[in-house]
Design an enzyme around this catalytic site. Sequence first.
Site, mmCIF file in Angstrom:
data_model
loop_
_atom_site.group_PDB
_atom_site.id
_atom_site.type_symbol
_atom_site.label_atom_id
_atom_site.label_comp_id
_atom_site.label_asym_id
_atom_site.label_seq_id
_atom_site.Cartn_x
_atom_site.Cartn_y
_atom_site.Cartn_z
ATOM 1 N N ARG A 1 0.912 -0.956 0.214
ATOM 2 C CA ARG A 1 0.020 0.020 -0.078
ATOM 3 C C ARG A 1 0.859 1.205 -0.028
ATOM 4 O O ARG A 1 1.843 1.407 0.709
ATOM 5 C CB ARG A 1 -0.831 -0.095 1.186
ATOM 6 C CG ARG A 1 -2.084 -0.754 0.970
ATOM 7 C CD ARG A 1 -3.218 -0.145 0.011
ATOM 8 N NE ARG A 1 -4.392 -1.123 -0.147
ATOM 9 C CZ ARG A 1 -4.589 -1.866 -0.916
ATOM 10 N NH1 ARG A 1 -3.548 -2.206 -1.859
ATOM 11 N NH2 ARG A 1 -5.663 -2.661 -1.049
ATOM 12 N N HIS B 1 -1.079 0.249 -9.814
ATOM 13 C CA HIS B 1 -1.747 -0.572 -9.285
ATOM 14 C C HIS B 1 -2.215 -1.866 -10.067
ATOM 15 O O HIS B 1 -3.619 -2.236 -10.178
ATOM 16 C CB HIS B 1 -2.774 0.209 -8.375
ATOM 17 C CG HIS B 1 -3.278 -0.605 -7.099
ATOM 18 N ND1 HIS B 1 -3.798 0.108 -5.942
ATOM 19 C CD2 HIS B 1 -3.427 -1.838 -6.864
ATOM 20 C CE1 HIS B 1 -3.865 -0.759 -4.931
ATOM 21 N NE2 HIS B 1 -3.787 -2.204 -5.615
HETATM 22 P P1 NDP Z 1 -1.934 -11.300 4.584
HETATM 23 O O1 NDP Z 1 -2.817 -10.770 5.751
HETATM 24 O O2 NDP Z 1 -1.945 -12.597 4.092
HETATM 25 O O3 NDP Z 1 -0.279 -11.133 5.179
HETATM 26 C C1 NDP Z 1 0.168 -9.827 5.728
HETATM 27 C C2 NDP Z 1 1.388 -10.179 6.113
HETATM 28 O O4 NDP Z 1 2.125 -8.744 6.446
HETATM 29 C C3 NDP Z 1 1.664 -10.960 7.271
HETATM 30 O O5 NDP Z 1 2.787 -11.768 7.147
HETATM 31 C C4 NDP Z 1 1.598 -10.162 8.584
HETATM 32 O O6 NDP Z 1 2.218 -10.732 9.557
HETATM 33 C C5 NDP Z 1 2.544 -8.976 7.945
HETATM 34 N N1 NDP Z 1 2.341 -7.896 9.038
HETATM 35 C C6 NDP Z 1 0.973 -7.314 9.081
HETATM 36 N N2 NDP Z 1 1.522 -6.174 9.960
HETATM 37 C C7 NDP Z 1 2.939 -5.961 10.092
HETATM 38 C C8 NDP Z 1 3.472 -5.402 11.123
HETATM 39 N N3 NDP Z 1 3.308 -4.435 11.768
HETATM 40 N N4 NDP Z 1 4.925 -5.679 11.192
HETATM 41 C C9 NDP Z 1 5.404 -6.762 10.540
HETATM 42 N N5 NDP Z 1 4.638 -7.330 9.618
HETATM 43 C C10 NDP Z 1 3.348 -7.247 9.438
HETATM 44 O O7 NDP Z 1 -2.014 -10.310 3.250
HETATM 45 P P2 NDP Z 1 -1.653 -10.534 1.599
HETATM 46 O O8 NDP Z 1 -0.247 -11.162 1.538
HETATM 47 O O9 NDP Z 1 -2.779 -11.238 1.156
HETATM 48 O O10 NDP Z 1 -1.643 -9.110 1.181
HETATM 49 C C11 NDP Z 1 -0.650 -8.028 1.658
HETATM 50 C C12 NDP Z 1 -1.101 -6.824 0.968
HETATM 51 O O11 NDP Z 1 -0.851 -6.700 -0.603
HETATM 52 C C13 NDP Z 1 -2.774 -6.591 1.235
HETATM 53 O O12 NDP Z 1 -3.014 -6.053 2.413
HETATM 54 C C14 NDP Z 1 -2.839 -5.453 0.198
HETATM 55 O O13 NDP Z 1 -2.590 -4.000 0.808
HETATM 56 C C15 NDP Z 1 -1.827 -5.499 -0.700
HETATM 57 N N6 NDP Z 1 -2.236 -5.976 -2.073
HETATM 58 C C16 NDP Z 1 -1.878 -5.203 -3.057
HETATM 59 C C17 NDP Z 1 -2.332 -5.524 -4.489
HETATM 60 C C18 NDP Z 1 -1.760 -4.891 -5.640
HETATM 61 O O14 NDP Z 1 -2.426 -4.827 -6.847
HETATM 62 N N7 NDP Z 1 -1.227 -4.035 -5.529
HETATM 63 C C19 NDP Z 1 -3.285 -6.483 -4.804
HETATM 64 C C20 NDP Z 1 -3.781 -7.328 -3.579
HETATM 65 C C21 NDP Z 1 -3.103 -6.996 -2.284
HETATM 66 P P3 NDP Z 1 1.890 -12.206 10.487
HETATM 67 O O15 NDP Z 1 2.044 -13.400 9.274
HETATM 68 O O16 NDP Z 1 2.783 -12.311 11.538
HETATM 69 O O17 NDP Z 1 0.691 -11.666 10.626
#
Ligand code: NDP
Length: 310
Positions: free
Chosen positions: A226, A274
């Site tokens: 994001r 995006h």
């Molecule tokens: P998930 O919810 O599966 O994974 C999120 C990951 O981020 C997890 O490993 C989580 O840790 C980690 N995380 C969250 N907060 C923190 C923090 N404060 N510190 C360290 N690590 C953190 O999400 P996805 O992988 O499915 O997607 C990620 C993001 O990609 C989405 O939220 C979206 O914003 C973006 N996206 C962008 C797209 C595009 O076209 N550009 C399309 C789809 C998504 P933990 O495993 O420990 O919970």
Amino acid sequence: MAVLVDIYSQDWMSEEAFKNQIAGLVNEDLRFYPKIGNSADIRMLVTDHLRQGLAARLPGLELIQKLGAGVDTMVSDPELPSHVRITRIKHNVTAMEMARYCLAYVLQDVQNMILHKDKQNQAIWEPIAPKRVTDLTVGVLGLGHIGGAAARLFAEAGFSVIGWSRSLKTMDGIHSVAGADGLQNLLRSSDYVASILPSTPQTENLFDLAKFKLMKPESMLINVGRGTLIVEQDLVTALDHGYLGHAVLDVCRQEPLPEESPMWHHPGITITPHISGWDLDDGLSVVTENYLRLTEGRKLLHEIDRRAGY
Ligand code: NDP
């Protein structure tokens, strides 16, 4: 029970195409925004963007099924009552597409592709050795559904991979780190950093000048998570000072990126609109499945934790 579908981005999918993908729901009371009808019947809203004021008009709303993965704007919507649950799409096709996007930009650098095109334009034949992937480290921020796929793809391609997440993971070929120290170490040792994090109060403005100063001077940052993760003015300053070499941004703080943004024309920045996660393939099957699960009181698929924000 009625389901309201609001395809906010009309150029993304037509009503007809959407109906074809959720065949299991066509006999149900399915309504398409703005034809809400009796709003008290609506228990489920299916949308890619929560329209301002819409939640307040749906007193019986129990579930929002996001047509995508990022739920930050829904989670932070002050009008959304706390009992309303949110589910998202998790599709391997999209995850792999985004993983390949990150790998493509890394390989472009590894193989000096842009440099060779420049040489071609000058009719210069100049063999330059590609970098050796085994000498290179990729730091992946976020080891979730998409970040995990990217980390595995980089590891399979031969890179050393460090992954940062909130909780430590056990993943073959990936060195998992967490916390502020883990992030600092990752930034100091990575040649490429792929950010695949959700936008939450903890990740917002994560990349400020202090973080950029930790990066290797030649390194590349790829952000597909994001735009709010990056302090964009600090990124421009950091690139101008050579704290990092290049940034590839698929997401920006304000989208579309305003015409006057200096990032459009910065030589150290590559922008894509995006598009890294585009193809949902049959990912919409979760809409029908979660409708059934909601009506039967079963556990929903891919429900997010509203307090954690993802
Ligand atoms: P998930 O919810 O599966 O994974 C999120 C990951 O981020 C997890 O490993 C989580 O840790 C980690 N995380 C969250 N907060 C923190 C923090 N404060 N510190 C360290 N690590 C953190 O999400 P996805 O992988 O499915 O997607 C990620 C993001 O990609 C989405 O939220 C979206 O914003 C973006 N996206 C962008 C797209 C595009 O076209 N550009 C399309 C789809 C998504 P933990 O495993 O420990 O919970």
